[in-house]
Design an enzyme around this catalytic site. Sequence first.
Site, PDB file in Angstrom:
ATOM      1  CD  GLU A  38      18.825  37.755  64.208  1.00 32.47           C
ATOM      2  OE1 GLU A  38      18.773  37.277  63.033  1.00 32.47           O
ATOM      3  OE2 GLU A  38      19.299  38.876  64.458  1.00 32.47           O
ATOM      4  CE  LYS A 108      22.878  40.176  63.900  1.00 36.68           C
ATOM      5  NZ  LYS A 108      21.536  40.171  63.271  1.00 36.68           N
ATOM      6  CB  CYS A 141      21.471  36.793  61.617  1.00 37.03           C
ATOM      7  SG  CYS A 141      20.511  36.774  60.070  1.00 37.03           S
TER       8      CYS A 141
HETATM    9  C1  ACM Z   1      20.005  39.607  60.148  1.00 41.33           C
HETATM   10  O1  ACM Z   1      21.120  39.784  60.632  1.00 41.33           O
HETATM   11  N1  ACM Z   1      18.967  39.287  60.894  1.00 41.33           N
HETATM   12  C2  ACM Z   1      19.796  39.723  58.705  1.00 41.33           C
END
Ligand code: ACM
Length: 263
Positions: A38, A108, A141
Amino acid sequence: MKIGLYQFAPEFGAVERNLERIVGTVRGAEAELWVLPELATTGYLFADRAECAALAETIPGPTTEALAALSRERGTRSVAGLAERLGDRVYNSAAYVGPEGVVAVYRKVHLFDRERLCFDPGPEPFRVHPLGDFRLGMMICFDWMFPEAARSLALQGADLIAHPTNLVLPYCQAAMVTRALENGVACATCNRIGTERRAGVELTFTGRSQVLDPRGRLLGQAAADAEETLVVEVDLAPARDKRITERNDRLGDRRPELYRTSS
Ligand code: ACM
């Protein structure tokens, strides 16, 4: 399919240097698909939204163009976590790039902690995309915490979930075994390492990037605190067989009419 993960500590704000490290790594090993962390080119701990927007780039943009050129040179594909600027929006995104350029962008959906101060939440549903004879889904993530993300991808026929991460909590690597097992999909989680101290906050990332097969078996895992290039061969074909026993099927046995999907 040979999947490569590059676990490293991106240097905050050094977009070009981080990209150079990625390019050097992809040139140094053979894989059909690379999964990168990420926010792989920017680092993670932005002071505020303005700093995040200043370091973000468009998709397509310089990084995805460099990755596409690398794809053409190496005959590979990649999924990279990037800070994306789109008009006045800023997303924590994953770009799926092949020789033809950007194949898809995932923004995201479930933002973690301070990410809410810097990014807009992704507005589009989870989707799957072609990967040779297979199908690829992406999540980023903290999406791991919401089983609906991986389930939505599995219901659309994902065989592999590419999962760029910057994990700081210790739970995800074990939890992803369940995501793989309950959905019958392979999962490639590429995490970062190192510590960032910025804006009065200190975060240490947990490494242990890993590849799970469609039965939830751990095929390879990197160390918690070392830079590592992990290349793992995974058979995606079993993702097409959702049987658990002769009488049970992971997806077919669901009883959605009995599930309340909102509280
Ligand atoms: C995250 O979502 N970077 C912990």
